[in-house]
Design an enzyme around this catalytic site. Sequence first.
Site, PDB file in Angstrom:
ATOM      1  N   ASN A 156      33.027  11.653  44.144  1.00  0.00           N
ATOM      2  CA  ASN A 156      32.567  11.475  42.594  1.00  0.00           C
ATOM      3  C   ASN A 156      31.073  12.015  42.655  1.00  0.00           C
ATOM      4  OD1 ASN A 156      31.187  10.106  40.416  1.00  0.00           O
ATOM      5  ND2 ASN A 156      32.955   8.744  40.237  1.00  0.00           N
ATOM      6  N   ARG A 198      31.503   9.195  30.459  1.00  0.00           N
ATOM      7  CA  ARG A 198      31.433   8.103  29.841  1.00  0.00           C
ATOM      8  C   ARG A 198      31.115   8.379  28.307  1.00  0.00           C
ATOM      9  NH1 ARG A 198      30.396   3.327  33.278  1.00  0.00           N
ATOM     10  NH2 ARG A 198      30.186   2.290  31.267  1.00  0.00           N
ATOM     11  N   THR A 246      27.785  -0.054  35.782  1.00  0.00           N
ATOM     12  CA  THR A 246      29.063   1.030  36.322  1.00  0.00           C
ATOM     13  C   THR A 246      30.216   0.061  36.115  1.00  0.00           C
ATOM     14  OG1 THR A 246      29.757   1.645  38.524  1.00  0.00           O
ATOM     15  CG2 THR A 246      28.827  -0.525  38.513  1.00  0.00           C
ATOM     16  N   THR A 247      31.541   0.659  36.460  1.00  0.00           N
ATOM     17  CA  THR A 247      32.728   0.242  35.982  1.00  0.00           C
ATOM     18  C   THR A 247      33.028  -1.097  36.547  1.00  0.00           C
ATOM     19  OG1 THR A 247      33.552   2.461  36.031  1.00  0.00           O
ATOM     20  CG2 THR A 247      35.023   0.971  35.621  1.00  0.00           C
ATOM     21  N   HIS A 254      35.606   2.322  44.680  1.00  0.00           N
ATOM     22  CA  HIS A 254      34.344   1.927  44.093  1.00  0.00           C
ATOM     23  C   HIS A 254      33.648   1.090  44.986  1.00  0.00           C
ATOM     24  CE1 HIS A 254      31.692   0.242  40.977  1.00  0.00           C
ATOM     25  NE2 HIS A 254      32.183   0.993  40.220  1.00  0.00           N
ATOM     26  N   GLY A 255      32.394   1.397  45.302  1.00  0.00           N
ATOM     27  CA  GLY A 255      31.246   0.785  46.081  1.00  0.00           C
ATOM     28  C   GLY A 255      31.540   1.026  47.673  1.00  0.00           C
ATOM     29  N   ARG A 266      25.933   9.050  29.778  1.00  0.00           N
ATOM     30  CA  ARG A 266      24.795   8.825  30.491  1.00  0.00           C
ATOM     31  C   ARG A 266      24.680   9.708  32.014  1.00  0.00           C
ATOM     32  NH1 ARG A 266      26.161   2.725  32.894  1.00  0.00           N
ATOM     33  NH2 ARG A 266      26.584   2.457  30.737  1.00  0.00           N
ATOM     34  N   HIS A 267      25.581  10.223  32.356  1.00  0.00           N
ATOM     35  CA  HIS A 267      25.574  10.913  33.447  1.00  0.00           C
ATOM     36  C   HIS A 267      26.241  12.435  33.384  1.00  0.00           C
ATOM     37  CE1 HIS A 267      28.976   8.753  34.566  1.00  0.00           C
ATOM     38  NE2 HIS A 267      28.142   7.771  35.027  1.00  0.00           N
ATOM     39  N   HIS A 279      33.328  11.195  35.616  1.00  0.00           N
ATOM     40  CA  HIS A 279      33.436  10.238  34.508  1.00  0.00           C
ATOM     41  C   HIS A 279      32.671  10.576  33.617  1.00  0.00           C
ATOM     42  CE1 HIS A 279      33.587   5.593  33.569  1.00  0.00           C
ATOM     43  NE2 HIS A 279      33.963   6.516  32.491  1.00  0.00           N
ATOM     44  N   ARG A 300      15.699  13.832  33.974  1.00  0.00           N
ATOM     45  CA  ARG A 300      14.523  14.658  33.223  1.00  0.00           C
ATOM     46  C   ARG A 300      14.976  15.615  32.273  1.00  0.00           C
ATOM     47  NH1 ARG A 300       9.851  15.500  36.783  1.00  0.00           N
ATOM     48  NH2 ARG A 300       9.233  13.219  37.106  1.00  0.00           N
ATOM     49  N   GLU A 352      37.650  10.931  34.990  1.00  0.00           N
ATOM     50  CA  GLU A 352      37.753   9.683  34.659  1.00  0.00           C
ATOM     51  C   GLU A 352      37.410   9.386  33.203  1.00  0.00           C
ATOM     52  OE1 GLU A 352      35.175   7.167  37.353  1.00  0.00           O
ATOM     53  OE2 GLU A 352      36.563   7.716  38.972  1.00  0.00           O
ATOM     54  N   GLU A 385      44.737   2.961  40.845  1.00  0.00           N
ATOM     55  CA  GLU A 385      43.436   2.971  41.923  1.00  0.00           C
ATOM     56  C   GLU A 385      43.032   1.704  41.980  1.00  0.00           C
ATOM     57  OE1 GLU A 385      40.546   6.254  41.445  1.00  0.00           O
ATOM     58  OE2 GLU A 385      38.949   5.009  42.021  1.00  0.00           O
ATOM     59  N   GLY A 388      31.473   7.744  45.581  1.00  0.00           N
ATOM     60  CA  GLY A 388      30.582   8.626  44.901  1.00  0.00           C
ATOM     61  C   GLY A 388      29.009   8.012  45.266  1.00  0.00           C
ATOM     62  N   HIS A 389      28.687   6.916  44.824  1.00  0.00           N
ATOM     63  CA  HIS A 389      27.240   6.589  44.700  1.00  0.00           C
ATOM     64  C   HIS A 389      26.926   6.512  45.822  1.00  0.00           C
ATOM     65  CE1 HIS A 389      24.037   3.582  44.514  1.00  0.00           C
ATOM     66  NE2 HIS A 389      23.641   4.085  43.273  1.00  0.00           N
ATOM     67  N   ASP A 418      29.161  11.989  39.864  1.00  0.00           N
ATOM     68  CA  ASP A 418      28.498  11.480  38.759  1.00  0.00           C
ATOM     69  C   ASP A 418      26.878  11.467  38.589  1.00  0.00           C
ATOM     70  OD1 ASP A 418      31.261  11.080  37.551  1.00  0.00           O
ATOM     71  OD2 ASP A 418      31.014   9.022  37.316  1.00  0.00           O
ATOM     72  N   HIS A 419      26.690  10.922  40.081  1.00  0.00           N
ATOM     73  CA  HIS A 419      25.130  10.548  40.115  1.00  0.00           C
ATOM     74  C   HIS A 419      24.196  11.434  40.587  1.00  0.00           C
ATOM     75  CE1 HIS A 419      26.121   6.471  38.891  1.00  0.00           C
ATOM     76  NE2 HIS A 419      27.155   6.494  39.941  1.00  0.00           N
TER      77      HIS A 419
HETATM   78  N1  PXP Z   1      36.823   5.051  41.231  1.00  0.00           N
HETATM   79  C1  PXP Z   1      36.551   4.946  39.852  1.00  0.00           C
HETATM   80  C2  PXP Z   1      37.833   4.539  38.952  1.00  0.00           C
HETATM   81  C3  PXP Z   1      35.395   4.588  39.373  1.00  0.00           C
HETATM   82  O1  PXP Z   1      35.122   4.295  38.083  1.00  0.00           O
HETATM   83  C4  PXP Z   1      34.361   4.769  40.124  1.00  0.00           C
HETATM   84  C5  PXP Z   1      32.720   4.873  39.867  1.00  0.00           C
HETATM   85  O2  PXP Z   1      32.554   5.816  38.951  1.00  0.00           O
HETATM   86  C6  PXP Z   1      34.369   5.247  41.565  1.00  0.00           C
HETATM   87  C7  PXP Z   1      35.784   5.475  42.168  1.00  0.00           C
HETATM   88  C8  PXP Z   1      33.431   5.490  42.638  1.00  0.00           C
HETATM   89  O3  PXP Z   1      32.717   4.319  42.802  1.00  0.00           O
HETATM   90  P1  PXP Z   1      31.354   4.619  43.638  1.00  0.00           P
HETATM   91  O4  PXP Z   1      30.335   5.630  42.896  1.00  0.00           O
HETATM   92  O5  PXP Z   1      30.840   3.082  43.565  1.00  0.00           O
HETATM   93  O6  PXP Z   1      31.643   5.203  45.017  1.00  0.00           O
END
Ligand code: PXP
Length: 256
Positions: free
Chosen positions: A12, A50, A105-106, A199-200, A54-55, A48, A23, A75, A156, A221-222, A14-15
């Site tokens: 992912n 959103r 976050t979600t 997630h996480g 935001r990203h 994602h 910036r 997403e 998921e 991702g994060h 996004d970040h």
């Molecule tokens: N899966 C889904 C459905 C998510 O919404 C996210 C966060 O955008 C992730 C996976 C990835 O989560 P993380 O960035 O915490 O790894």
Amino acid sequence: MPDQSKLRLGVNIDHVATIRNARGGDTPDPVRAAKLAEEAGADGITAHLREDRRHILDHDISALMEALTVPLNFEMAATEEMAQIALRHKPHAVCIVPEKREERTTEGGLEVAREENRLAHYIAPLRDAGCRVSIFIAADAKQIEAAARIGADIIELHTGAYCDAHAEGDVTTRDREFQSLREMSAYAHSLGLEVHAGHGLTYDTVAPIAAFPEVMELNIGHFLIGEAIFRGLQPAIAEMRSLMDAARGGARQAAG
Ligand code: PXP
């Protein structure tokens, strides 16, 4: 039992866009990160879009669709605007997530059971357009059954509560969340759903989830983008990949 060797890693990005948007310019470019992730062994890229942008921005989705050779997992919240965007791009997969503007976050899974009728109508055109439809849900039998009834291809499972409990050192909650994820991934598979999770997830939490034989894909991702600051994106991804492969290989050996 599915082919256990086929655990995919969706990265992912996004970040990368979060840092860019801080910036307001063009760097760092999430598409460049996605291409590097591909080279490092990502089997897919997750982004994602959103509602508050935001990203990831709309033009990132167009650029990713053009640049990627691996599938894009798009997403999105179940809104009319997002359906139009998905139908325009027809990504390989769409993952429907709950979205609240004030959240960081979600935070939870989608309430499929409560919105079954609307979601069934919502995902039908996406499936007709050739997108694989995934639903991001908590490890809850009621939500899994509803996801199967509305015709989702994939669920998921939200691993956030398990990862948070691990980070907080709350072993009782972590083990309870882990057990639910374990049981519900087997249950979803038994209903014919493809099972993903995410997630996480971090280097410390990925292996037990990667060892579930029913899980076909992890979306991360994060943590990876943060780790990339210290050691570079490709080594960060390569280590995640190798932890996933080792966990899967170990589980296969244990199974006989
Ligand atoms: N899966 C889904 C459905 C998510 O919404 C996210 C966060 O955008 C992730 C996976 C990835 O989560 P993380 O960035 O915490 O790894």
